[in-house]
Design an enzyme around this catalytic site. Structure first.
Site, short mmCIF file in Angstrom:
data_model
loop_
_atom_site.label_atom_id
_atom_site.label_comp_id
_atom_site.label_asym_id
_atom_site.label_seq_id
_atom_site.Cartn_x
_atom_site.Cartn_y
_atom_site.Cartn_z
N TYR A 169 0.83 -1.20 0.00
CA TYR A 169 0.00 0.00 0.00
C TYR A 169 0.87 1.26 0.00
O TYR A 169 1.92 1.30 0.63
CB TYR A 169 -0.91 0.03 1.24
N GLU B 26 -19.36 2.38 21.51
CA GLU B 26 -20.38 2.81 20.54
C GLU B 26 -20.73 4.29 20.63
O GLU B 26 -21.39 4.81 19.73
CB GLU B 26 -21.65 1.95 20.72
#
Ligand SMILES: [Zn+2]
Ligand SMILES: [Zn+2]
Length: 430
Positions: free
Chosen positions: A334, A407
């Site tokens: 990458y 969350e």
């Protein structure tokens, strides 16, 4: 009840009550975000419980495609094996691409959660546990939420959006090709051509943090193999041959001078690591050849090329001095995940509005991301979204079997990508 379970059970209400972010968005958009958040949490838990390895994201792709179709989007499936693209056509303004990666890792989950993964899969012929240990479940759920919010704007959306759900960011379980590079080769950016691309990654910054920086954010990652060929001889008679072990040792030390003595230390951090040395059979045989393998990381495209050249020069010339040869093979991985400096400057106030004091300058990380392929095509901006829970005992790095994403970060993620899209469109109106 263990602390982590209690934490998970109380998270949903925290998400709904969260005041972590208050971007300056139109009221209808704000209401849209508020309305979609319970679904985002549900999606994320469902995805977390059903992780899939790279190029095997069949269920995940199905969930995503069904959702985008239900929103009335043009949906393309099967791109780079399991990739999904939703096209939301709005006004004549610019096109924004938003990217989420979908794949999980061969890791057996050790987090005590009601929706913990029990999934198993095959990785390079081995039976393994499968877990969203890099948190891509959060990326998918966040982008599904953003899709619902922006689709809900109807004719008020000033431009078009490409929702890119990408497979195999972490590589594939069988060494096959995949991911961002293949999606682009299969036309992901062809029509409509985006004017900018945004993406995010969950990271163990404090929950709700939005962190990024102009220029190189994540490193390029290349691997190399050097085969040093000498001449085999008796260990007691080294002068009758050419010793590739001593030569390889000199090369290992020579490689360490590339970063420490040859590159401009003020320009960018770089790493040249030798990860494996392989040669020889027994104590009294000098072998014919030795293999070295390793990894190269840096944050600057020109430095990347320079390091490759210096590795070749160092290895071949040291070998030559010893009467040996060195064959150097560099495999490109990458590229640098580089944030376009102009786009960064343009969008920083948006991120400031979203995260307030929790918008910070990110540290560079020496891990790599194939978002870099998208950001090489068009100006790109990649963010880290902090998901570390408040309790330090529950904080683990990405790829750990104990990686846990709080969350409460989800609404910040939805708000960030939504605000980036709308603010970019507003600024770039024709
Ligand atoms: Zn990862
Ligand atoms: Zn990742």
């Amino acid at each position: 009840m263990p602390r982590s379970l209690r934490l998970a059970a109380t998270t949903l209400c925290l998400v709904l009550l969260s005041s972590l972010a208050l971007a300056d968005l139109p009221q209808a958009v704000d209401r849209g975000i508020e309305a979609v958040m319970p679904d985002v949490v549900t999606w994320r838990r469902d995805l977390h419980q059903h992780p899939e390895l790279g190029n095997r994201e069949f269920r995940t792709a199905g969930v995503v495609a069904d959702h985008l179709r239900a929103l009335g989007m043009e949906v393309r499936t099967g791109i780079a094996h399991t990739g999904v693209i939703g096209v939301l056509r709005g006004g004549d303004g610019p096109t924004v691409a938003l990217r989420a990666d979908m794949d999980a890792l061969p890791v057996t989950e050790l987090v005590d959660l009601p929706f913990a993964s029990r999934a198993r899969g095959e990785y390079l012929g081995q039976d393994v546990g499968v877990m969203h240990a890099c948190g891509h479940d959060n990326h998918v759920a966040i982008l599904m939420g953003v899709a619902e919010v922006l689709a809900g704007m109807g004719e008020d959306l000033p431009g078009s959006v490409l929702f890119i759900f990408q497979p195999a960011e972490e590589g594939t379980p069988d060494g096959s090709v995949g991911g961002a590079e293949l999606m682009l080769a299969e036309g992901a950016f062809d029509e409509p051509r985006p004017d900018a691309v945004f993406g995010l990654h969950v990271f163990p910054y404090p929950v709700g943090t939005v962190a990024t920086r102009p220029g190189g954010l994540m490193a390029s990652s290349d691997s190399y193999k050097i085969t040093v060929k000498g001449k085999q001889t008796h260990g007691a008679v080294p002068w009758a041959g050419v010793d590739p072990i001593v030569t390889a040792s000199q090369i290992v030390l020579g490689l360490q001078t590339i970063v420490s003595r040859q590159l401009d230390a003020t320009l960018t951090p770089s790493i040249v690591t030798v990860g494996k040395i392989d040669g020889g059979v027994r104590s009294n045989i000098i072998p014919e050849s030795v293999d070295l393998i390793g990894t190269i990381r840096t944050f600057d495209a020109a430095t990347r090329v320079e390091i490759h050249e210096r590795i070749r020069r160092t290895a071949t010339h040291i070998a030559e001095a010893a009467g040996a040869t060195a064959d150097v093979q560099i495999d490109l991985g990458y590229g640098v995940t580089r944030n376009d400096p102009g786009l960064y400057r343009q969008m920083a106030p948006t991120l400031q509005a979203v995260a307030g004091e929790q918008f910070i300058e990110a540290q560079q990380t020496t891990t790599a991301e194939d978002f870099s392929y998208f950001a090489n095509e068009v100006p790109g901006l990649f963010l880290f979204l902090g998901v570390a829970p408040d309790d330090p005992e529950l904080v683990y790095p990405n790829h750990s079997p104990r990686f846990y994403a709080d969350e409460r970060a989800l609404p910040v993620g939805v708000r960030a990508l939504t605000a980036l899209t709308l603010d970019f469109m507003a600024a770039e109106q024709p």
